[in-house]
Design a protein around this motif. Structure first.
Motif, short mmCIF file in Angstrom:
data_model
loop_
_atom_site.label_atom_id
_atom_site.label_comp_id
_atom_site.label_asym_id
_atom_site.label_seq_id
_atom_site.Cartn_x
_atom_site.Cartn_y
_atom_site.Cartn_z
N ARG A 29 0.64 -1.12 0.14
CA ARG A 29 0.00 0.07 0.07
C ARG A 29 0.79 1.32 -0.08
O ARG A 29 1.79 1.45 0.92
N GLY A 30 0.63 2.15 -1.01
CA GLY A 30 1.47 3.43 -1.21
C GLY A 30 2.70 3.32 -1.58
O GLY A 30 3.69 4.29 -1.35
N ASN A 31 3.43 2.10 -1.69
CA ASN A 31 4.63 1.94 -2.26
C ASN A 31 4.74 1.31 -3.42
O ASN A 31 4.35 0.00 -3.52
N GLY A 32 5.31 1.70 -4.33
CA GLY A 32 5.67 0.91 -5.70
C GLY A 32 6.45 -0.16 -5.29
O GLY A 32 7.29 -0.19 -4.61
N ILE A 33 6.35 -1.20 -6.14
CA ILE A 33 7.16 -2.40 -6.12
C ILE A 33 8.59 -2.08 -6.41
O ILE A 33 9.56 -2.34 -5.38
N GLU A 34 8.99 -1.28 -7.20
CA GLU A 34 10.29 -0.67 -7.73
C GLU A 34 11.01 0.05 -6.49
O GLU A 34 12.14 -0.45 -6.01
N GLU A 35 10.14 0.90 -5.94
CA GLU A 35 10.67 1.70 -4.72
C GLU A 35 10.98 0.96 -3.52
O GLU A 35 12.08 1.00 -3.26
N LEU A 36 10.21 0.05 -3.14
CA LEU A 36 10.35 -0.73 -1.96
C LEU A 36 11.49 -1.80 -2.14
O LEU A 36 12.16 -1.94 -1.50
N LEU A 37 11.49 -2.43 -3.45
CA LEU A 37 12.52 -3.33 -3.64
C LEU A 37 13.98 -2.75 -3.80
O LEU A 37 14.76 -3.26 -3.44
N GLY A 38 13.98 -1.41 -4.22
CA GLY A 38 15.16 -0.63 -4.52
C GLY A 38 15.60 -0.45 -2.97
O GLY A 38 16.94 -0.40 -2.65
N ARG A 39 14.79 -0.30 -1.96
CA ARG A 39 15.32 -0.02 -0.62
C ARG A 39 15.79 -1.33 0.23
O ARG A 39 16.70 -1.29 0.83
N ARG A 40 14.95 -2.34 -0.32
CA ARG A 40 15.21 -3.70 0.45
C ARG A 40 16.45 -4.35 -0.04
O ARG A 40 17.11 -5.20 0.56
N GLU A 41 16.58 -4.38 -1.52
CA GLU A 41 17.51 -5.32 -2.05
C GLU A 41 19.17 -5.27 -1.98
O GLU A 41 19.67 -6.31 -1.45
N PRO A 42 19.63 -4.02 -1.30
CA PRO A 42 20.84 -3.83 -0.59
C PRO A 42 21.02 -4.81 0.81
O PRO A 42 21.98 -5.45 1.00
N VAL A 43 19.85 -4.65 1.25
CA VAL A 43 19.81 -5.50 2.70
C VAL A 43 19.75 -6.97 2.47
O VAL A 43 20.46 -7.89 3.16
N TYR A 44 18.70 -7.43 1.59
CA TYR A 44 18.74 -8.77 1.19
C TYR A 44 20.22 -9.29 0.64
O TYR A 44 20.59 -10.34 1.29
N GLU A 45 20.89 -8.62 -0.03
CA GLU A 45 22.09 -8.96 -0.59
C GLU A 45 23.17 -9.18 0.55
O GLU A 45 23.81 -9.96 0.53
N SER A 46 23.14 -8.20 1.45
CA SER A 46 24.03 -8.15 2.59
C SER A 46 23.88 -9.34 3.68
O SER A 46 24.86 -9.69 4.28
N VAL A 47 22.55 -9.55 3.76
CA VAL A 47 22.31 -10.69 4.99
C VAL A 47 22.57 -12.00 4.26
O VAL A 47 22.73 -13.03 5.23
N ALA A 48 22.43 -12.24 3.01
CA ALA A 48 22.37 -13.53 2.60
C ALA A 48 24.00 -14.16 2.49
O ALA A 48 24.79 -13.34 2.14
N HIS A 49 23.81 -15.53 2.62
CA HIS A 49 25.17 -16.18 2.42
C HIS A 49 25.11 -16.75 0.95
O HIS A 49 26.37 -17.33 0.49
N MET A 50 23.96 -16.82 0.39
CA MET A 50 23.55 -17.39 -1.05
C MET A 50 22.63 -16.50 -1.79
O MET A 50 21.57 -16.43 -1.16
N VAL A 51 22.87 -16.19 -2.75
CA VAL A 51 21.74 -15.34 -3.76
C VAL A 51 21.67 -16.43 -4.78
O VAL A 51 22.35 -16.71 -5.65
N VAL A 52 20.36 -16.57 -5.09
CA VAL A 52 19.87 -17.34 -6.12
C VAL A 52 18.92 -16.67 -7.14
O VAL A 52 17.69 -16.10 -6.61
#
Length: 172
Positions: free
Chosen positions: A129-152
């Motif tokens: 709600r109120g967040n475009g997918i691109e905007e929210l993904l853009g904020r979250r993606e660096p965090v996902y990459e830094s927490v992960a031990h494996m990217v698929v």
């Protein structure tokens, strides 16, 4: 071993988790949002609406801590925003093998709107709600990459091949 699956909503965490649990004997699948709903007696959307995001995030951290520290081998399908809090990030990074299921905005939109509009999807997924997918993904993606031990990478792939890749990479 605790395996966590992270990534944006609609990237396939629940589906891949089910298949992965069949490939890894002794590992049960727990969907964190479902676990929260069972413990609270409310749907995630109801918690957001009635108590707010802060209350939900507090429940999410408590439930995640419970699952990760109980000593059982399991696969935990995380919510899309779980690792955005420092406490959950640390738990996931330090106490599990974290797999980031990476999907682009086009794939995510396709998955979220497979049977409905984006507005309808947002009724079940309050963070849309109120967040475009691109905007929210853009904020979250660096965090996902830094927490992960494996990217698929998941774009254009079926869930079975993704689960098989994860299983193989965990063994090698």
């Amino acid at each position: 071993m605790i395996i966590t699956l992270t990534g944006f909503m609609g990237c396939g965490k629940s589906t891949v988790g089910k298949l992965l649990s069949r490939l890894l004997p002794g590992h049960t699948l727990t969907d964190l949002d479902c676990y929260i709903e069972q413990k609270s007696g409310k749907k995630v959307s109801e918690i957001f609406a009635e108590e707010g995001e802060a209350a939900f995030r507090k429940m999410e951290e408590e439930c995640l801590r419970e699952l990760i520290l109980d000593g059982k081998d399991r696969i935990i399908s995380l919510g899309g925003g779980t690792v955005m809090s420092a406490a959950c990030f640390s738990l996931v990074h330090d106490k599990s093998r974290c797999v980031y299921l990476k999907a682009d905005a086009k794939t995510i939109r396709k998955h979220l709107t497979a049977n409905c509009s984006l507005e309808k999807a947002a009724q079940k997924r309050p963070m849309l709600r109120g967040n475009g997918i691109e905007e929210l993904l853009g904020r979250r993606e660096p965090v996902y990459e830094s927490v992960a031990h494996m990217v698929v990478e998941t774009d254009g792939r079926d869930a079975r091949s993704i689960a098989e890749e994860i299983s193989w990479r965990l063994d090698h």
